[in-house]
Design an enzyme around this catalytic site. Structure first.
Site, PDB file in Angstrom:
ATOM      1  N   ASP A  70      52.088  46.026 104.247  1.00  0.00           N
ATOM      2  CA  ASP A  70      52.552  47.033 105.204  1.00  0.00           C
ATOM      3  C   ASP A  70      51.347  47.739 105.816  1.00  0.00           C
ATOM      4  O   ASP A  70      50.215  47.527 105.392  1.00  0.00           O
ATOM      5  CB  ASP A  70      53.506  48.030 104.513  1.00  0.00           C
ATOM      6  CG  ASP A  70      52.912  48.669 103.257  1.00  0.00           C
ATOM      7  OD1 ASP A  70      51.710  48.485 102.981  1.00  0.00           O
ATOM      8  OD2 ASP A  70      53.664  49.354 102.548  1.00  0.00           O
ATOM      9  N   ASN A 112      59.516  58.384  96.734  1.00  0.00           N
ATOM     10  CA  ASN A 112      60.894  58.454  97.240  1.00  0.00           C
ATOM     11  C   ASN A 112      61.656  57.150  96.984  1.00  0.00           C
ATOM     12  O   ASN A 112      62.733  56.949  97.510  1.00  0.00           O
ATOM     13  CB  ASN A 112      60.897  58.755  98.747  1.00  0.00           C
ATOM     14  CG  ASN A 112      60.212  57.661  99.555  1.00  0.00           C
ATOM     15  OD1 ASN A 112      59.673  56.709  98.998  1.00  0.00           O
ATOM     16  ND2 ASN A 112      60.237  57.793 100.869  1.00  0.00           N
ATOM     17  N   HIS A 127      60.612  54.120  97.836  1.00  0.00           N
ATOM     18  CA  HIS A 127      60.412  53.061  98.830  1.00  0.00           C
ATOM     19  C   HIS A 127      59.661  51.865  98.259  1.00  0.00           C
ATOM     20  O   HIS A 127      59.006  51.949  97.216  1.00  0.00           O
ATOM     21  CB  HIS A 127      59.756  53.599 100.117  1.00  0.00           C
ATOM     22  CG  HIS A 127      58.305  53.902 100.054  1.00  0.00           C
ATOM     23  ND1 HIS A 127      57.690  54.764 100.939  1.00  0.00           N
ATOM     24  CD2 HIS A 127      57.304  53.476  99.241  1.00  0.00           C
ATOM     25  CE1 HIS A 127      56.405  54.833 100.669  1.00  0.00           C
ATOM     26  NE2 HIS A 127      56.141  54.067  99.645  1.00  0.00           N
ATOM     27  N   GLU A 149      61.974  52.405 103.782  1.00  0.00           N
ATOM     28  CA  GLU A 149      62.263  53.786 103.416  1.00  0.00           C
ATOM     29  C   GLU A 149      63.730  53.984 103.053  1.00  0.00           C
ATOM     30  O   GLU A 149      64.608  53.295 103.601  1.00  0.00           O
ATOM     31  CB  GLU A 149      61.920  54.698 104.601  1.00  0.00           C
ATOM     32  CG  GLU A 149      60.442  54.705 104.981  1.00  0.00           C
ATOM     33  CD  GLU A 149      59.587  55.530 104.039  1.00  0.00           C
ATOM     34  OE1 GLU A 149      59.759  55.432 102.805  1.00  0.00           O
ATOM     35  OE2 GLU A 149      58.724  56.265 104.538  1.00  0.00           O
TER      36      GLU A 149
HETATM   37  C1  GLP Z   1      52.402  53.389 100.385  1.00  0.00           C
HETATM   38  C2  GLP Z   1      51.900  51.985 100.567  1.00  0.00           C
HETATM   39  C3  GLP Z   1      52.720  51.075  99.679  1.00  0.00           C
HETATM   40  C4  GLP Z   1      52.569  51.555  98.238  1.00  0.00           C
HETATM   41  C5  GLP Z   1      53.116  52.958  98.084  1.00  0.00           C
HETATM   42  C6  GLP Z   1      52.841  53.594  96.727  1.00  0.00           C
HETATM   43  O1  GLP Z   1      53.601  53.520 101.021  1.00  0.00           O
HETATM   44  N1  GLP Z   1      51.955  51.605 101.943  1.00  0.00           N
HETATM   45  O2  GLP Z   1      52.267  49.738  99.822  1.00  0.00           O
HETATM   46  O3  GLP Z   1      53.220  50.685  97.363  1.00  0.00           O
HETATM   47  O4  GLP Z   1      52.538  53.783  99.052  1.00  0.00           O
HETATM   48  O5  GLP Z   1      51.548  54.176  96.724  1.00  0.00           O
HETATM   49  P1  GLP Z   1      50.802  54.777  95.484  1.00  0.00           P
HETATM   50  O6  GLP Z   1      50.438  53.642  94.611  1.00  0.00           O
HETATM   51  O7  GLP Z   1      49.575  55.469  96.052  1.00  0.00           O
HETATM   52  O8  GLP Z   1      51.736  55.722  94.842  1.00  0.00           O
END
Ligand code: GLP
Length: 236
Positions: free
Chosen positions: A70, A138, A140, A145
């Site tokens: 992403d 959240n 996702h 989302e």
């Molecule tokens: C962002 C990234 C995702 C990731 C998520 C969790 O949305 N684009 O690819 O999985 O955050 O991030 P973190 O590991 O910093 O909690």
């Protein structure tokens, strides 16, 4: 018997060790594997250990393809907040990955044709062998989302207000309101999924995820429909 293999780890280092081993095992088993990578804080040590192991063991990764899961939209590709810079820094540059072995969304000026371009490239390479994922605070998955209805395909999304507070975006030069992401359909089509759960503020989403019910309010819960998901998690 669940569809997801939950493996609790004692701490973040153990989780990262186990995750890097799973990636390495796949690379040995399938030297032309197509591997989709999440960004964010969770996989940082996994990628660091993976790079160290590949280098130490001189693993031939010349036919491995990496895919960016992403991207935040509207940022220049050099912006330090981008998933692009993250992957370049943690995986692509240290491993010297050739540009033709990397499939990546643009962060600037993307539209729906960018989704079609990426999905086509993944298909041409035979589909995803493994998708490394994190869960958002959240719930996702990628940038799929929470909402009343979910878009299954690769798409451009409006970021949830909690996602706009993501640590990566604190470095962004402009406010980011949209993202581009592989859809749940693309993720569920991966032959294997490796979900990593660690870090502050994940407890609530993770507890809901573990209930085993599929709900669009927790997009990660759609992994219950996947036949081969491993979830490595730790409290710290
Ligand atoms: C962002 C990234 C995702 C990731 C998520 C969790 O949305 N684009 O690819 O999985 O955050 O991030 P973190 O590991 O910093 O909690």
């Amino acid at each position: 018997m669940t569809g997801i293999a939950f493996q609790e780890q004692s701490d973040y280092r153990s989780l990262s060790e186990a995750a890097s081993e799973q990636l390495l095992t796949l690379m040995h088993r399938k030297p032309d594997a197509v591997i989709c990578l999440a960004t964010g804080a969770t996989p940082v040590l996994t990628y660091q250990l993976l790079v160290e192991k590949i280098t130490a063991q001189q693993v031939d990764i010349s036919r491995i393809t990496f895919v960016k899961l992403d991207e935040w939209m509207g940022l220049s590709p050099e912006d330090p907040a981008t998933c692009e810079v993250f992957l370049q820094q943690h995986i692509l540059k240290p491993l010297g990955v050739a540009p033709e072995n990397y499939i990546s969304f643009r962060s600037d000026n993307a539209d729906d044709s960018e989704c079609a371009r990426i999905v086509e490239q993944i298909t041409q390479r035979g589909g995803l062998d493994l998708c490394v994922l994190g869960i958002g605070k959240n719930g996702h998955l990628g940038l799929n989302e929470p909402d009343e209805q979910l878009e299954p395909a690769c798409h451009i999304t409006h970021l949830d207000e909690r996602t706009r507070l993501h640590e990566m975006l604190k470095q962004a030069n402009i406010p980011v309101e949209k993202g581009i992401t592989l859809g749940l359909r693309d993720i569920l089509a991966a032959r294997e999924v490796l979900l990593l759960v660690s870090g502050e503020g994940k407890q609530r989403a993770f507890a809901q995820f573990k209930e085993g019910k599929v709900t669009p309010q927790i997009p990660a819960s759609f992994l219950w429909l996947h036949p081969k998901t491993t979830c490595l998690y730790c409290d710290r």
